[in-house]
Design a protein around this motif. Structure first.
Motif, PDB file in Angstrom:
ATOM      1  N   ALA A 101       0.750  -1.203   0.153  1.00  0.00           N
ATOM      2  CA  ALA A 101       0.039   0.184   0.100  1.00  0.00           C
ATOM      3  C   ALA A 101       0.978   1.095   0.109  1.00  0.00           C
ATOM      4  CB  ALA A 101      -0.919  -0.041   1.135  1.00  0.00           C
ATOM      5  N   VAL A 102       1.792   1.345   0.845  1.00  0.00           N
ATOM      6  CA  VAL A 102       2.883   2.509   0.820  1.00  0.00           C
ATOM      7  C   VAL A 102       3.436   2.749  -0.407  1.00  0.00           C
ATOM      8  CG1 VAL A 102       4.871   3.348   1.852  1.00  0.00           C
ATOM      9  CG2 VAL A 102       3.005   2.437   3.249  1.00  0.00           C
ATOM     10  N   VAL A 104       1.017   4.002  -3.046  1.00  0.00           N
ATOM     11  CA  VAL A 104       0.423   5.410  -2.653  1.00  0.00           C
ATOM     12  C   VAL A 104       1.734   6.439  -3.014  1.00  0.00           C
ATOM     13  CG1 VAL A 104      -0.309   7.205  -0.832  1.00  0.00           C
ATOM     14  CG2 VAL A 104      -1.298   4.898  -0.926  1.00  0.00           C
ATOM     15  N   GLU A 154      -5.765  -0.555   0.613  1.00  0.00           N
ATOM     16  CA  GLU A 154      -4.776   0.392   0.309  1.00  0.00           C
ATOM     17  C   GLU A 154      -4.799   1.683   1.404  1.00  0.00           C
ATOM     18  OE1 GLU A 154      -3.647   3.290  -3.341  1.00  0.00           O
ATOM     19  OE2 GLU A 154      -4.471   1.170  -3.917  1.00  0.00           O
ATOM     20  N   TRP A 165      -4.254   0.693   5.119  1.00  0.00           N
ATOM     21  CA  TRP A 165      -2.860   0.540   5.218  1.00  0.00           C
ATOM     22  C   TRP A 165      -1.893   1.872   5.135  1.00  0.00           C
ATOM     23  CZ3 TRP A 165      -1.451  -3.306   7.970  1.00  0.00           C
ATOM     24  CH2 TRP A 165      -2.072  -4.630   8.093  1.00  0.00           C
ATOM     25  N   TRP A 166      -2.092   2.637   4.312  1.00  0.00           N
ATOM     26  CA  TRP A 166      -1.498   3.775   4.225  1.00  0.00           C
ATOM     27  C   TRP A 166      -1.786   4.846   5.460  1.00  0.00           C
ATOM     28  CZ3 TRP A 166       2.095   6.534   1.884  1.00  0.00           C
ATOM     29  CH2 TRP A 166       2.306   8.004   2.165  1.00  0.00           C
ATOM     30  N   ASN A 218      -1.389  12.151   1.087  1.00  0.00           N
ATOM     31  CA  ASN A 218      -2.691  11.729   1.872  1.00  0.00           C
ATOM     32  C   ASN A 218      -3.682  12.308   1.248  1.00  0.00           C
ATOM     33  OD1 ASN A 218      -1.388  10.760   3.908  1.00  0.00           O
ATOM     34  ND2 ASN A 218      -0.958  12.784   4.913  1.00  0.00           N
ATOM     35  N   VAL A 265      -4.629   9.786  -1.964  1.00  0.00           N
ATOM     36  CA  VAL A 265      -5.219   8.689  -1.827  1.00  0.00           C
ATOM     37  C   VAL A 265      -6.719   8.967  -1.180  1.00  0.00           C
ATOM     38  CG1 VAL A 265      -4.569   8.375   0.670  1.00  0.00           C
ATOM     39  CG2 VAL A 265      -4.701   6.256  -0.876  1.00  0.00           C
TER      40      VAL A 265
END
Length: 129
Positions: A7-8, A11, A26, A29-30, A78, A81
């Motif tokens: 996920a990181v 993103v 996703e 988790w971010w 941020n 996403v």
């Protein structure tokens, strides 16, 4: 942990991409990864940076320069996403602006973010894998 790192990576690879969709996993988790990173940077700010700046450890007047830099560095991903997550639920990304309304806006966004993804393709693209 593999899901979080995936996920990181996803993103960050879409750093300022506001088009497309982001799955619920996703997004969350971010959020967890950023929360953990900020906890670690705040600990480093309090234990290491504050004494280097001549303040007592964890002194509030020392500020948190490392945490501020990290926060500044991830503000665009941020928002991106968050917009892609709204797209995944079939909403316009402009709904993210409702978060500017104190408390109520945050609660509405939280409600939107926890909604399940639209299974079929929508106006914002195909469903994420």
């Amino acid at each position: 942990m593999e899901q979080m790192s995936h996920a990181v990576r996803t993103v960050l690879s879409k750093y300022a991409t506001f088009q497309g969709r982001a799955s619920r996993s996703e997004f969350w988790w971010w959020v967890l990864a950023i929360f953990l990173v900020l906890v670690v940077t705040q600990l480093i700010d309090g234990a290491v940076v504050a004494p280097l700046l001549g303040f007592d450890a964890f002194a509030s007047e020392a500020g948190q320069p490392l945490s501020w830099l990290v926060s500044l560095g991830v503000i665009l991903p941020n928002i991106a996403v968050g917009v892609r997550r709204l797209h995944d639920t079939g909403r316009s990304g402009w709904w993210i602006l409702i978060g500017l309304i104190p408390l109520i806006g945050t609660l509405i966004l939280l409600y939107f973010y926890i909604q399940p993804s639209e299974q079929a393709e929508n106006a914002y693209g195909a469903a994420p894998a």
